[in-house]
Write an enzyme that holds these catalytic residues in place. Structure first.
Site, PDB file in Angstrom:
ATOM      1  CB  THR A   1      -0.954   0.004   1.212  1.00 15.66           C
ATOM      2  OG1 THR A   1      -1.768  -1.170   1.141  1.00 15.66           O
ATOM      3  CG2 THR A   1      -1.838   1.239   1.226  1.00 15.66           C
ATOM      4  CB  CYS A   2       3.942   2.175   1.831  1.00  7.29           C
ATOM      5  SG  CYS A   2       3.355   1.686   3.465  1.00  7.29           S
TER       6      CYS A   2
END
Length: 164
Positions: A48-49
């Site tokens: 996600t990052c």
């Protein structure tokens, strides 16, 4: 308890990763002057990052500048070698500064830490975004669910800047 609006950023020794390289610095040196938007991520290169959170800030870096932001900073509890590699791989240098908080001391001092030991990651930052003006926190947005980038994403922080 997490840092809250009205509180100053604590002075913690970290590695500052910029296009000029990696340097020892205090968080107050990095975050203490001007208007800064800082977002925190659990880890460099994590799904996600890497695919959602950081790219949103890269795409809107000029919008933040136009809104009066002096600096965008991404903080993560990774060592500075990994953070530098991530910044280079995403072509972020020059648009975003990075705080490499290898021992999660800044994460813990701000109460923005998250225990991800069960997943083999140890103590990391949770997913947050802050507006900091001259070293004092004005806004803290926190994600309510893992893997989401809503409240701490670039669009939400641009909206929060309008409210200042």
């Amino acid at each position: 308890m997490a840092i809250a609006p009205g509180q100053p950023i604590p002075a913690i020794s970290v590695k500052h990763v910029t296009e000029a390289g990696v340097a020892d610095a205090s968080t107050t040196d990095i975050l203490g002057t001007g208007t800064v938007v800082m977002f925190t991520v659990p880890g460099a290169f994590t799904p996600t990052c890497h695919a959602n959170h950081l790219p949103g800030y890269l795409l809107t870096a000029e919008d933040f500048k136009a809104a009066g932001v002096d600096k965008i900073v991404c903080a993560t509890a990774n060592d500075h070698h990994v953070v530098r590699a991530w910044a280079e791989a995403t072509e972020s240098l020059g648009r975003i500064d990075f705080i490499a908080d290898g021992l999660a001391e800044f994460a813990k001092a701000t109460g923005l830490d998250r225990d991800l030991t069960a997943g083999g990651l140890g103590t990391r930052f949770g997913r947050h975004a802050l507006i900091i003006v001259d070293g004092v926190v004005h806004t803290v947005n926190t994600e309510s669910a893992p893997g989401e980038v809503v409240e701490s994403g670039a669009p939400a922080m641009l909206d929060a800047l309008k409210a200042l």
